[in-house]
Design an enzyme around this catalytic site. Structure first.
Site, PDB file in Angstrom:
ATOM      1  N   SER A   1      60.208 -19.337 -22.927  1.00 51.63           N
ATOM      2  CA  SER A   1      58.902 -18.689 -22.941  1.00 51.63           C
ATOM      3  C   SER A   1      57.928 -19.496 -22.104  1.00 51.63           C
ATOM      4  O   SER A   1      57.681 -20.677 -22.395  1.00 51.63           O
ATOM      5  CB  SER A   1      58.370 -18.569 -24.369  1.00 51.63           C
TER       6      SER A   1
ATOM      7  N   HIS B   1      60.747 -15.282 -20.377  1.00 49.34           N
ATOM      8  CA  HIS B   1      60.063 -14.566 -21.447  1.00 49.34           C
ATOM      9  C   HIS B   1      58.556 -14.737 -21.300  1.00 49.34           C
ATOM     10  O   HIS B   1      58.048 -15.857 -21.197  1.00 49.34           O
ATOM     11  CB  HIS B   1      60.525 -15.111 -22.805  1.00 49.34           C
TER      12      HIS B   1
ATOM     13  N   ASP C   1      54.986 -14.120 -23.126  1.00 49.49           N
ATOM     14  CA  ASP C   1      54.262 -13.824 -24.360  1.00 49.49           C
ATOM     15  C   ASP C   1      52.847 -13.394 -23.997  1.00 49.49           C
ATOM     16  O   ASP C   1      52.018 -14.207 -23.582  1.00 49.49           O
ATOM     17  CB  ASP C   1      54.224 -15.052 -25.271  1.00 49.49           C
TER      18      ASP C   1
ATOM     19  N   MET D   1      49.320 -12.027 -25.099  1.00 58.32           N
ATOM     20  CA  MET D   1      48.454 -11.959 -26.278  1.00 58.32           C
ATOM     21  C   MET D   1      47.039 -11.577 -25.855  1.00 58.32           C
ATOM     22  O   MET D   1      46.564 -12.005 -24.800  1.00 58.32           O
ATOM     23  CB  MET D   1      48.441 -13.303 -27.000  1.00 58.32           C
TER      24      MET D   1
ATOM     25  N   HIS E   1      56.906  -9.555 -23.787  1.00 61.97           N
ATOM     26  CA  HIS E   1      56.625  -9.294 -25.203  1.00 61.97           C
ATOM     27  C   HIS E   1      55.124  -9.054 -25.346  1.00 61.97           C
ATOM     28  O   HIS E   1      54.313  -9.976 -25.225  1.00 61.97           O
ATOM     29  CB  HIS E   1      57.088 -10.496 -26.030  1.00 61.97           C
TER      30      HIS E   1
ATOM     31  N   MET F   1      51.950  -8.513 -27.297  1.00 60.32           N
ATOM     32  CA  MET F   1      51.242  -8.688 -28.561  1.00 60.32           C
ATOM     33  C   MET F   1      49.812  -8.227 -28.327  1.00 60.32           C
ATOM     34  O   MET F   1      48.860  -9.014 -28.343  1.00 60.32           O
ATOM     35  CB  MET F   1      51.315 -10.140 -29.014  1.00 60.32           C
TER      36      MET F   1
ATOM     37  N   MET G   1      60.813 -11.744 -35.012  1.00 61.26           N
ATOM     38  CA  MET G   1      59.924 -12.904 -34.979  1.00 61.26           C
ATOM     39  C   MET G   1      60.245 -13.818 -36.163  1.00 61.26           C
ATOM     40  O   MET G   1      60.229 -13.380 -37.314  1.00 61.26           O
ATOM     41  CB  MET G   1      58.462 -12.467 -35.046  1.00 61.26           C
TER      42      MET G   1
ATOM     43  N   PHE H   1      50.836 -18.153 -31.662  1.00 63.28           N
ATOM     44  CA  PHE H   1      50.795 -19.527 -31.168  1.00 63.28           C
ATOM     45  C   PHE H   1      52.207 -20.072 -31.014  1.00 63.28           C
ATOM     46  O   PHE H   1      53.103 -19.741 -31.794  1.00 63.28           O
ATOM     47  CB  PHE H   1      50.006 -20.436 -32.125  1.00 63.28           C
ATOM     48  N   GLY H   2      52.394 -20.926 -30.033  1.00 65.61           N
ATOM     49  CA  GLY H   2      53.654 -21.619 -29.856  1.00 65.61           C
ATOM     50  C   GLY H   2      53.746 -22.828 -30.765  1.00 65.61           C
ATOM     51  O   GLY H   2      52.762 -23.259 -31.353  1.00 65.61           O
TER      52      GLY H   2
ATOM     53  N   ASP I   1      62.661 -15.084 -31.789  1.00 65.97           N
ATOM     54  CA  ASP I   1      61.558 -15.806 -31.154  1.00 65.97           C
ATOM     55  C   ASP I   1      60.763 -16.538 -32.222  1.00 65.97           C
ATOM     56  O   ASP I   1      60.234 -15.932 -33.145  1.00 65.97           O
ATOM     57  CB  ASP I   1      60.653 -14.819 -30.412  1.00 65.97           C
ATOM     58  N   GLY I   2      60.700 -17.873 -32.074  1.00 68.52           N
ATOM     59  CA  GLY I   2      59.871 -18.682 -32.969  1.00 68.52           C
ATOM     60  C   GLY I   2      60.628 -19.817 -33.614  1.00 68.52           C
ATOM     61  O   GLY I   2      61.497 -19.583 -34.446  1.00 68.52           O
TER      62      GLY I   2
END
Length: 226
Positions: free
Chosen positions: A7, A32, A34, A36, A65, A67, A136, A142-143, A174-175
């Site tokens: 990511s 990937h 992310d 947001m 992805h 969000m 998820m 947040f990472g 993911d996560g």
């Protein structure tokens, strides 16, 4: 086949193009994104212009992805920017089937994302239209968060649904994915692994491509999965 998807949320944005090239040269499979919006999730990250900038650097799959809420407005922009897969959260769409259709109409593969407390029942009516399901294992936003163990049970249930359907669907996680838990996650049914800080914080100047050691360590753990 297992796929590792770094990511870029955890990459060094001052040299993002180099970071993308390095992880792929180190053996990663997918990039990937992310995305947001500080609305659906409490953070603000990147948009289609970043995807457009990265696209000429690689032929690797770009996995976006989203969000964001509402989600339909931004899908064509990411498709035009070079995304290959676009995933969204069911809570962010008023009409899930229509959003899946929109992604496909733009020439991309479609994915549905499940937060830790989102029920899998959303799959009951759209499973055969999906190319990817993303589970998820942290709450999005947040990472660097810790893996939520209950995600393993959700993976197992999702794997059962996919296998029973006979459909060709990637099962992504993911996560909190790390070297010390990636094999357990694979045994629960995942075949595609998003990792951000676990990869980008483990770069080594002594590696030919900076991330060879960490990605090789993940591959070694995945090789142990029966």
């Amino acid at each position: 086949m297992y796929r590792i998807a770094p990511s870029i949320l955890s990459a060094n944005f001052a040299r993002l193009g180099e970071e993308v090239t390095q992880v792929l040269d180190s053996g990663a499979d997918i990039i990937h994104f992310d995305v947001m919006d500080n609305h659906y999730v409490p953070n603000l990250t990147i948009g289609p212009l970043v995807c457009e900038a990265i696209r000429p650097l690689t032929k690797a799959i770009i996995d976006v992805h989203l969000m964001v809420e509402p989600v339909d407005r931004i899908i064509p922009d990411f498709a035009k920017a070079g995304a290959n897969i676009i995933s969204f959260h069911p809570e962010a769409s008023r009409h899930i089937d229509r959003t899946i259709g929109l992604i496909k109409e733009q020439g991309c593969k479609a994915g549905l994302v499940f937060n830790p407390a989102t029920p899998l029942s959303y799959l009951d009516h759209v499973l055969d239209k999906l190319d990817l399901i993303l589970i998820m294992s942290v709450n999005p936003g947040f990472g660097g968060q810790s893996f939520i163990p209950e995600a393993l049970n959700k993976l197992r249930s999702t794997r059962e649904r996919i296998d029973a359907s006979g459909c060709d669907i990637l099962l992504e996680i993911d996560g909190g994915v790390k070297v010390n838990n990636i094999a357990e996650i694979a045994r629960a049914g995942a075949d595609t692994f998003v990792a951000g800080s676990a990869i980008y914080s483990a770069g080594k100047d002594s590696d030919p491509h900076h991330y060879d050691s960490i990605i090789a360590a993940m591959r070694a753990e995945l090789a142990k999965v029966a």
